[in-house]
Design a protein around this motif. Structure first.
Motif, mmCIF file in Angstrom:
data_model
loop_
_atom_site.group_PDB
_atom_site.id
_atom_site.type_symbol
_atom_site.label_atom_id
_atom_site.label_comp_id
_atom_site.label_asym_id
_atom_site.label_seq_id
_atom_site.Cartn_x
_atom_site.Cartn_y
_atom_site.Cartn_z
ATOM 1 N N ALA A 155 0.827 -1.204 0.000
ATOM 2 C CA ALA A 155 0.000 0.000 0.000
ATOM 3 C C ALA A 155 0.863 1.256 0.000
ATOM 4 O O ALA A 155 1.998 1.260 0.489
ATOM 5 C CB ALA A 155 -0.907 0.010 1.223
ATOM 6 N N ASP A 156 0.292 2.330 -0.535
ATOM 7 C CA ASP A 156 0.931 3.629 -0.405
ATOM 8 C C ASP A 156 0.923 4.049 1.063
ATOM 9 O O ASP A 156 0.030 3.673 1.828
ATOM 10 C CB ASP A 156 0.182 4.671 -1.236
ATOM 11 C CG ASP A 156 0.793 4.862 -2.610
ATOM 12 O OD1 ASP A 156 2.024 4.972 -2.688
ATOM 13 O OD2 ASP A 156 0.044 4.889 -3.598
ATOM 14 N N THR A 157 1.898 4.839 1.429
ATOM 15 C CA THR A 157 2.004 5.269 2.829
ATOM 16 C C THR A 157 1.344 6.622 3.058
ATOM 17 O O THR A 157 1.288 7.087 4.193
ATOM 18 C CB THR A 157 3.483 5.353 3.242
ATOM 19 O OG1 THR A 157 4.177 6.234 2.339
ATOM 20 C CG2 THR A 157 4.129 3.977 3.195
ATOM 21 N N GLU A 158 0.840 7.266 2.010
ATOM 22 C CA GLU A 158 0.200 8.563 2.168
ATOM 23 C C GLU A 158 -1.245 8.392 2.614
ATOM 24 O O GLU A 158 -1.914 7.430 2.251
ATOM 25 C CB GLU A 158 0.243 9.340 0.847
ATOM 26 C CG GLU A 158 1.660 9.686 0.388
ATOM 27 C CD GLU A 158 1.661 10.499 -0.882
ATOM 28 O OE1 GLU A 158 0.706 11.268 -1.094
ATOM 29 O OE2 GLU A 158 2.627 10.371 -1.668
ATOM 30 N N SER A 278 -2.517 -1.124 10.126
ATOM 31 C CA SER A 278 -1.952 0.039 9.455
ATOM 32 C C SER A 278 -1.403 -0.318 8.090
ATOM 33 O O SER A 278 -0.721 0.461 7.452
ATOM 34 C CB SER A 278 -0.838 0.657 10.314
ATOM 35 O OG SER A 278 0.205 -0.274 10.488
ATOM 36 N N SER A 279 -1.699 -1.514 7.604
ATOM 37 C CA SER A 279 -1.119 -1.936 6.337
ATOM 38 C C SER A 279 -1.791 -1.287 5.145
ATOM 39 O O SER A 279 -1.187 -1.123 4.104
ATOM 40 C CB SER A 279 -1.245 -3.455 6.185
ATOM 41 O OG SER A 279 -2.580 -3.813 5.911
ATOM 42 N N ARG A 284 -9.932 -1.522 -2.429
ATOM 43 C CA ARG A 284 -10.350 -0.262 -3.021
ATOM 44 C C ARG A 284 -9.335 0.244 -4.033
ATOM 45 O O ARG A 284 -9.420 -0.004 -5.205
ATOM 46 C CB ARG A 284 -10.563 0.791 -1.916
ATOM 47 C CG ARG A 284 -11.689 0.423 -0.966
ATOM 48 C CD ARG A 284 -13.048 0.456 -1.646
ATOM 49 N NE ARG A 284 -14.112 0.238 -0.679
ATOM 50 C CZ ARG A 284 -15.389 0.314 -0.953
ATOM 51 N NH1 ARG A 284 -15.800 0.575 -2.159
ATOM 52 N NH2 ARG A 284 -16.285 0.095 -0.023
ATOM 53 N N GLN A 285 -8.327 1.011 -3.560
ATOM 54 C CA GLN A 285 -7.408 1.638 -4.494
ATOM 55 C C GLN A 285 -5.983 1.559 -3.937
ATOM 56 O O GLN A 285 -5.752 1.744 -2.755
ATOM 57 C CB GLN A 285 -7.755 3.135 -4.678
ATOM 58 C CG GLN A 285 -9.134 3.402 -5.225
ATOM 59 C CD GLN A 285 -9.218 3.195 -6.706
ATOM 60 O OE1 GLN A 285 -8.328 3.571 -7.452
ATOM 61 N NE2 GLN A 285 -10.302 2.600 -7.148
ATOM 62 N N ALA A 286 -5.043 1.288 -4.800
ATOM 63 C CA ALA A 286 -3.626 1.416 -4.469
ATOM 64 C C ALA A 286 -2.955 2.037 -5.672
ATOM 65 O O ALA A 286 -3.089 1.544 -6.783
ATOM 66 C CB ALA A 286 -3.002 0.048 -4.175
#
Length: 287
Positions: A155-158, A278-279, A284-286
């Protein structure tokens, strides 16, 4: 008109939430059909749906309520018992534009706020199908599922992380069970760079997930997948397109750059055991 900002009133929010409830109900039924059993349920509830597809599924939730008055307490008792009998918490996704009395009713019954997700939308106008994107062929479905599941796992971290974490096999099964979708493949230099899915419900183009392979991120892949689905939505005669993202995420930024407006948030209310993660690995979206 394509450039006109999309204002979301209560009627539009209710329409989108009905489409979401229908997607969940049909996908929950598809999970039971895949397994060949009758374990679980998808039952109407307070104008929405209460669904249990299988253990740890993203389709285990209550959605679409809040536009038909406060739920009946006895009926909610039955829903809570049904989830408890299957060892699952009750997760309710409540639209920000729903009747405020519903939120008060749920918190009074012990539901706690765990997270939010954003629903964005735009009008569907003329759009051109981009180069580098094509439909997923039937004979490459397993590859598509595996590649997209692996991309979701990184996953993105933002932005706000997802409160849920799903095992890889569960993500694959959920994407396989997602009812009535078309799937798309984005390629770069002949490699699988990303995948996305889409379906139409009552004139709404539901963008039901997208993921980009990490090595291909920040190369316009998600933008191309968005444009492809907008083009198909126009061909299908849809008037609006909607997508769900994590708040403050790169995915939200990407869709807003493509003309999507933030319509409303959903509050994630949970009663019972829930694993907070928190992963950010979800369906949905990545980016």
């Amino acid at each position: 008109m394509d450039g006109e900002r999309l204002f979301c009133d209560i009627a539009l929010a209710a329409r989108i939430e009905r489409a979401e409830a229908r997607l969940i109900a049909e996908s929950s039924g598809a999970a039971r059909a895949r397994r060949g059993d009758s374990v679980g349920f998808a039952r109407p509830f307070a104008g929405g749906v209460a669904s249990f597809a299988e253990a740890d599924s993203p389709f285990d939730k209550v959605a679409g309520l809040g536009f038909a008055g406060v739920p009946d307490a006895a009926e909610l008792d039955e829903i809570e018992r049904a989830f408890a009998e299957l060892g699952a918490p009750v997760q309710i996704e409540l639209c920000q534009l729903a009747d405020a009395a519903v939120g008060a009713f749920l918190t009074g019954r012990g539901y706690r706020l765990e997270s939010y997700e954003n629903v964005l939308g735009r009008r569907v106008g003329d759009a051109t199908f981009p180069d580098g994107v094509r439909y997923c062929r039937d004979d490459e479905l397993e590859t598509w599922l595996a590649e997209v599941a692996d991309a979701f796992a990184v996953a993105d971290t933002e932005g706000l992380p997802s409160h849920e974490e799903f095992p890889r096999g569960t993500v694959i099964d959920a994407m396989r069970d997602m009812a009535g979708v078309l799937r798309f493949v984005a390629e770069r230099d002949g490699d699988f760079a990303g995948g996305a899915s889409f379906r139409v419900t009552d004139g709404i183009a539901q963008f039901t997930g997208a993921a980009t392979v990490p090595v291909h991120r920040r190369r316009g892949v998600q933008t191309a997948l968005l444009r492809a689905r907008l083009a198909v939505a126009a061909e299908a005669g849809c008037d609006i397109a909607v997508v769900t993202t994590q708040p403050g995420s790169k995915s939200q930024q990407n869709v807003q750059r493509q003309g999507f407006d933030l319509l409303y948030a959903r509050a994630i209310l949970v009663k019972g055991t829930s694993a907070i993660s928190s992963s950010g690995a979800d369906s949905r979206q990545a980016s």
